[in-house]
Design an enzyme around this catalytic site. Structure first.
Site, PDB file in Angstrom:
ATOM      1  N   CYS A 126       0.817  -1.227   0.000  1.00  0.00           N
ATOM      2  CA  CYS A 126       0.000   0.000   0.000  1.00  0.00           C
ATOM      3  C   CYS A 126       0.851   1.278   0.000  1.00  0.00           C
ATOM      4  O   CYS A 126       0.578   2.215  -0.755  1.00  0.00           O
ATOM      5  CB  CYS A 126      -0.953  -0.004   1.182  1.00  0.00           C
ATOM      6  N   HIS A 234      -2.697   6.347   4.782  1.00  0.00           N
ATOM      7  CA  HIS A 234      -1.253   6.393   5.026  1.00  0.00           C
ATOM      8  C   HIS A 234      -0.696   7.726   4.500  1.00  0.00           C
ATOM      9  O   HIS A 234      -1.065   8.173   3.420  1.00  0.00           O
ATOM     10  CB  HIS A 234      -0.537   5.252   4.281  1.00  0.00           C
TER      11      HIS A 234
END
Ligand SMILES: NC(=O)c1ccc[n+]([C@@H]2O[C@H](COP(=O)([O-])OP(=O)(O)OC[C@H]3O[C@@H](n4cnc5c(N)ncnc54)[C@H](OP(=O)(O)O)[C@@H]3O)[C@@H](O)[C@H]2O)c1
Length: 329
Positions: A126, A234
């Site tokens: 990711c 994130h």
């Protein structure tokens, strides 16, 4: 298209179902798959109820495509079994990413490498996906030499158990721990397991995957991956040194024109990317663009994305869409 979602009961699996529905993926039959613990459980997709099945039953049904987010071990054992019956597997785990016989794909960058023979396709980490996508067009023009990245990763990146740990800590409830320390009101310089070289596995994914995705070994990446008490999304501080000098206005222009990327960079009105703004969005957000005044040809940037979307489900489904549109399955 007969589609299997393996790991349908998990964090990524849940978003996978949402994104498949939103993007109207051409599904004629849907198989929802999880561990034996969940077999028989009911899940809803497009207002219809489905019963969760096990892996053996799913392989026997010979789906055309199986999107895996059920951990590396499950993938190592079961992806080849699906491939053997003709299923194309798109895998979210780290199991196949660095296997030289498997492609590691961010569709906007290298989907064109895919062929009918690719039966197991790896979705990158990711944190890697958002970083390489933000850098992709800049690399084309200015040529990256070295990237230094520090991540600020949400607990949803670890899965259901970690989200529960944060929620329990906020509510003052004692419960199962996903991390070795509390995460609420804390920051852990520790994502995934430690390796012999002192880095974590997550840091090495960030260091190794970009070269494979760009099919270019001419640049290097070093990473520090940190877990922060955000629920989702994130963030990354990225310092990138280019071979060639750049013009900041041109950098802004290039980023604003990069497919899948949104420029959010106006400090005069406090406009910059944040996890709360990236939540539930498929795009990667880039801001805080500034020249690194300590060395030539170097740019500082701040990159944020929803790790469960572009970092996992959306990227995997975009790979699926590419395969369908190009008659590769
Ligand atoms: N979270 C992220 O941001 C992210 C991003 C990119 C990639 N990934 C990767 O995606 C995968 C899943 O992550 P997650 O965050 O969704 O984890 P999670 O919330 O813990 O969910 C794990 C899923 O895998 C299933 N599963 C576990 N063991 C299994 C087995 N032996 N056989 C079949 N199914 C099994 C679970 O089923 P049960 O409910 O039955 O246990 C559940 O559906 C991991 O490989 C992770 O590295 C995660």
């Amino acid at each position: 298209m007969k589609v299997a979602v393996v790991g349908a009961t998990g964090m990524v699996g849940e978003v996978m179902l949402k994104v498949l529905a939103e993007r109207n993926f051409p599904i004629t039959e849907l198989l929802l798959v999880a561990s034996e613990r969940s077999v028989g459980k009911k899940l809803t997709f497009k207002n219809k109820e489905y019963t969760v099945i096990g892996l053996a039953e799913a392989v026997a049904a010979k789906p055309q495509i199986a999107i895996f987010s059920a951990g590396g071990d499950t993938s190592l054992e079961w992806a080849p079994k699906f491939a053997e019956v003709g299923t194309t597997v798109v895998d979210n785990s780290s199991a196949w990413r660095m296997d030289p016989t498997k492609k590691l794909v961010v569709p906007e960058i290298n989907a064109h490498e895919l062929t009918k023979d690719d039966k197991i396709i790896a979705n990158p980490n990711c944190s890697t996906i958002q970083m390489v996508l933000a850098l992709s067009q800049l690399h084309k023009k200015y040529k990256m030499k070295r990237v230094v990245v520090s991540t600020y990763q949400s607990v949803s990146g670890t899965g259901v158990k970690a989200v529960r740990q944060l929620e329990n800590e906020i509510a003052g409830i004692e419960g199962e721990m996903a991390y070795p320390y509390p995460i609420s009101r804390n920051v852990l310089p520790h994502c995934d397991v430690f390796l012999e070289n002192g880095y974590t596995k997550e840091e090495m994914k960030l260091a190794r995957e970009p070269q494979k995705i760009f099919n270019d070994k001419s640049f290097s990446v070093t990473a520090t991956a940190v877990r922060v008490p955000t629920a989702g999304g994130h963030s990354e501080s990225v310092n990138v040194q280019f071979e060639n000098d750049f013009d900041l206005a041109d950098v802004r222009q290039i980023i604003s024109e990069t497919p899948g990327v949104i420029l959010q960079d106006n400090t005069a009105i406090n406009s910059y990317p944040m996890p709360i703004l990236a939540h539930n969005k498929d795009e990667v957000f880039v801001g805080r663009l500034r020249r690194d005044e300590s060395q030539p040809n170097t740019l500082n940037m701040w990159i944020v994305a929803d790790n469960l979307r572009k970092g996992a489900a959306t990227n995997a489904i975009q790979i699926g869409e590419y395969l369908v549109e190009n008659n590769l399955i």
